[in-house]
Design an enzyme around this catalytic site. Sequence first.
Site, PDB file in Angstrom:
ATOM      1  N   ASP A   1       0.841  -1.201   0.000  1.00  0.00           N
ATOM      2  CA  ASP A   1       0.000   0.000   0.000  1.00  0.00           C
ATOM      3  C   ASP A   1       0.875   1.250   0.000  1.00  0.00           C
ATOM      4  OD1 ASP A   1      -2.633   1.365   2.139  1.00  0.00           O
ATOM      5  OD2 ASP A   1      -2.354   1.428  -0.043  1.00  0.00           O
TER       6      ASP A   1
ATOM      7  N   LYS B   1       2.690   3.431  -5.731  1.00  0.00           N
ATOM      8  CA  LYS B   1       2.150   2.403  -6.634  1.00  0.00           C
ATOM      9  C   LYS B   1       3.181   1.938  -7.665  1.00  0.00           C
ATOM     10  CE  LYS B   1      -1.051   3.297  -3.958  1.00  0.00           C
ATOM     11  NZ  LYS B   1      -1.010   2.530  -2.672  1.00  0.00           N
TER      12      LYS B   1
ATOM     13  N   ASP C   1      -3.254  -3.034  -2.446  1.00  0.00           N
ATOM     14  CA  ASP C   1      -4.340  -2.061  -2.469  1.00  0.00           C
ATOM     15  C   ASP C   1      -4.227  -1.214  -3.744  1.00  0.00           C
ATOM     16  OD1 ASP C   1      -5.340   0.842  -0.522  1.00  0.00           O
ATOM     17  OD2 ASP C   1      -6.544  -0.599  -1.625  1.00  0.00           O
ATOM     18  N   ASN C   2      -5.307  -0.614  -4.166  1.00  0.00           N
ATOM     19  CA  ASN C   2      -5.335   0.412  -5.222  1.00  0.00           C
ATOM     20  C   ASN C   2      -4.924  -0.060  -6.599  1.00  0.00           C
ATOM     21  OD1 ASN C   2      -3.799   1.990  -2.588  1.00  0.00           O
ATOM     22  ND2 ASN C   2      -5.854   2.631  -3.231  1.00  0.00           N
TER      23      ASN C   2
ATOM     24  N   GLU D   1     -11.508   4.104  -1.011  1.00  0.00           N
ATOM     25  CA  GLU D   1     -11.931   4.383   0.362  1.00  0.00           C
ATOM     26  C   GLU D   1     -12.826   5.635   0.437  1.00  0.00           C
ATOM     27  OE1 GLU D   1      -8.795   3.664  -0.527  1.00  0.00           O
ATOM     28  OE2 GLU D   1      -7.391   5.194   0.080  1.00  0.00           O
TER      29      GLU D   1
HETATM   30  C1  LIG Z   1      10.682   4.883  -3.073  1.00  0.00           C
HETATM   31  C2  LIG Z   1      10.278   4.363  -1.713  1.00  0.00           C
HETATM   32  C3  LIG Z   1       9.396   3.151  -1.827  1.00  0.00           C
HETATM   33  N1  LIG Z   1       9.431   2.460  -0.586  1.00  0.00           N
HETATM   34  C4  LIG Z   1       8.747   2.852   0.519  1.00  0.00           C
HETATM   35  N2  LIG Z   1       9.144   2.330   1.691  1.00  0.00           N
HETATM   36  C5  LIG Z   1       8.493   2.673   2.827  1.00  0.00           C
HETATM   37  N3  LIG Z   1       7.452   3.534   2.875  1.00  0.00           N
HETATM   38  C6  LIG Z   1       7.053   4.067   1.711  1.00  0.00           C
HETATM   39  C7  LIG Z   1       7.669   3.754   0.482  1.00  0.00           C
HETATM   40  N4  LIG Z   1       7.007   4.414  -0.496  1.00  0.00           N
HETATM   41  C8  LIG Z   1       6.024   5.126   0.098  1.00  0.00           C
HETATM   42  N5  LIG Z   1       6.059   4.929   1.428  1.00  0.00           N
HETATM   43  C9  LIG Z   1       5.133   5.454   2.414  1.00  0.00           C
HETATM   44  O1  LIG Z   1       3.898   4.780   2.217  1.00  0.00           O
HETATM   45  C10 LIG Z   1       2.808   5.709   2.179  1.00  0.00           C
HETATM   46  C11 LIG Z   1       2.431   5.905   0.745  1.00  0.00           C
HETATM   47  C12 LIG Z   1       1.228   5.536   0.297  1.00  0.00           C
HETATM   48  C13 LIG Z   1       0.881   5.738  -1.153  1.00  0.00           C
HETATM   49  N6  LIG Z   1      -0.540   5.571  -1.297  1.00  0.00           N
HETATM   50  C14 LIG Z   1      -1.188   6.231  -2.262  1.00  0.00           C
HETATM   51  O2  LIG Z   1      -0.601   6.947  -3.055  1.00  0.00           O
HETATM   52  C15 LIG Z   1      -2.663   6.104  -2.314  1.00  0.00           C
HETATM   53  C16 LIG Z   1      -3.398   7.064  -3.034  1.00  0.00           C
HETATM   54  C17 LIG Z   1      -4.785   7.015  -3.088  1.00  0.00           C
HETATM   55  C18 LIG Z   1      -5.521   8.027  -3.855  1.00  0.00           C
HETATM   56  C19 LIG Z   1      -6.594   7.662  -4.682  1.00  0.00           C
HETATM   57  C20 LIG Z   1      -7.313   8.636  -5.394  1.00  0.00           C
HETATM   58  C21 LIG Z   1      -6.922   9.972  -5.311  1.00  0.00           C
HETATM   59  F1  LIG Z   1      -7.608  10.916  -5.989  1.00  0.00           F
HETATM   60  C22 LIG Z   1      -5.850  10.340  -4.508  1.00  0.00           C
HETATM   61  C23 LIG Z   1      -5.152   9.384  -3.776  1.00  0.00           C
HETATM   62  C24 LIG Z   1      -5.495   5.999  -2.419  1.00  0.00           C
HETATM   63  C25 LIG Z   1      -4.761   5.029  -1.693  1.00  0.00           C
HETATM   64  O3  LIG Z   1      -5.398   4.015  -1.033  1.00  0.00           O
HETATM   65  C26 LIG Z   1      -3.358   5.068  -1.642  1.00  0.00           C
HETATM   66  O4  LIG Z   1      -2.712   4.079  -0.941  1.00  0.00           O
HETATM   67  C27 LIG Z   1       3.386   6.953   2.809  1.00  0.00           C
HETATM   68  C28 LIG Z   1       2.637   8.197   2.467  1.00  0.00           C
HETATM   69  C29 LIG Z   1       4.818   6.936   2.298  1.00  0.00           C
HETATM   70  O5  LIG Z   1       5.664   7.730   3.109  1.00  0.00           O
HETATM   71 MG   LIG Z   2      -4.049   2.471  -0.469  1.00  0.00          MG
END
Ligand SMILES: CCCNc1ncnc2c1ncn2[C@@H]1O[C@H](/C=C/CNC(=O)c2cc(-c3ccc(F)cc3)cc(O)c2O)[C@H](C)[C@H]1O
Ligand SMILES: [Mg+2]
Length: 208
Positions: free
Chosen positions: A141, A144, A163-164, A193
Amino acid sequence: TRSTRPQRLLAAVQKNATRGDPRSVVKAIDEFCRYTEWAMNVGDEKGCILDSVVSEVNPATVLELGTYCGYSTVRIATLLPPDAKLITLEFNPDFAVIARQVIAWAGQEEKVHLVEGSSGDLIPKMKEQFGVKSFDLVFLDHWKDRYLPDAKLMEAGSVLLADNVICPGSPDYLDYVRNSPKYRSQYFKSHLEYTKVEDGLEKSVFLG
Ligand SMILES: CCCNc1ncnc2c1ncn2[C@@H]1O[C@H](/C=C/CNC(=O)c2cc(-c3ccc(F)cc3)cc(O)c2O)[C@H](C)[C@H]1O
Ligand SMILES: [Mg+2]
């Protein structure tokens, strides 16, 4: 200065949920996100699918990629037996601070190990650092575009739940797990969600 959305979500938990009661924490976050301020938690509708997959797999070890505020961390941990372990990775320290407090308010600290760092760096170190060779269940999650590269780092026998896969979508990941002979993949249709927009979870069983 203005508070952040995760800080406001935590305040809603501390105001409306009962300390030590994980279901009330989940309910408080869902109500806050539905009626006050949307946030990208897996949410209640997809959360029920997550719950059913966790219960079916009955994992001893779970890895979550992308803790954010800890909503799905709490949902998963609540379903795990006392000796099970949930490792959740979050590379943004500001979100990690919030998630630790949400997890603590839900009384789930014992089963949860929140590790600050990037999945790309940490997954290869899982074995030596945490003595976990492979995970029974991985919940993806995070960003993406990182689902596919990270899935490839973990081809050691697990059930992947992403997810997503529709919104925002992870097309390269979906194509890979649906067409690779290494996986048996299944789509659980749902909604983004707190909205009526289509989204869903993809469950992919690694066949070895
Ligand atoms: C390069 C490091 C990779 N490794 C990583 N390692 C560790 N942690 C990591 C890594 N990469 C990211 N993270 C962390 O995980 C989280 C990131 C989560 C991202 N989730 C989405 O982008 C999303 C968007 C929508 C959405 C849908 C419709 C819309 F209109 C707007 C938004 C809906 C949803 O259910 C979604 O989960 C957090 C913010 C971020 O710091
Ligand atoms: Mg999500």
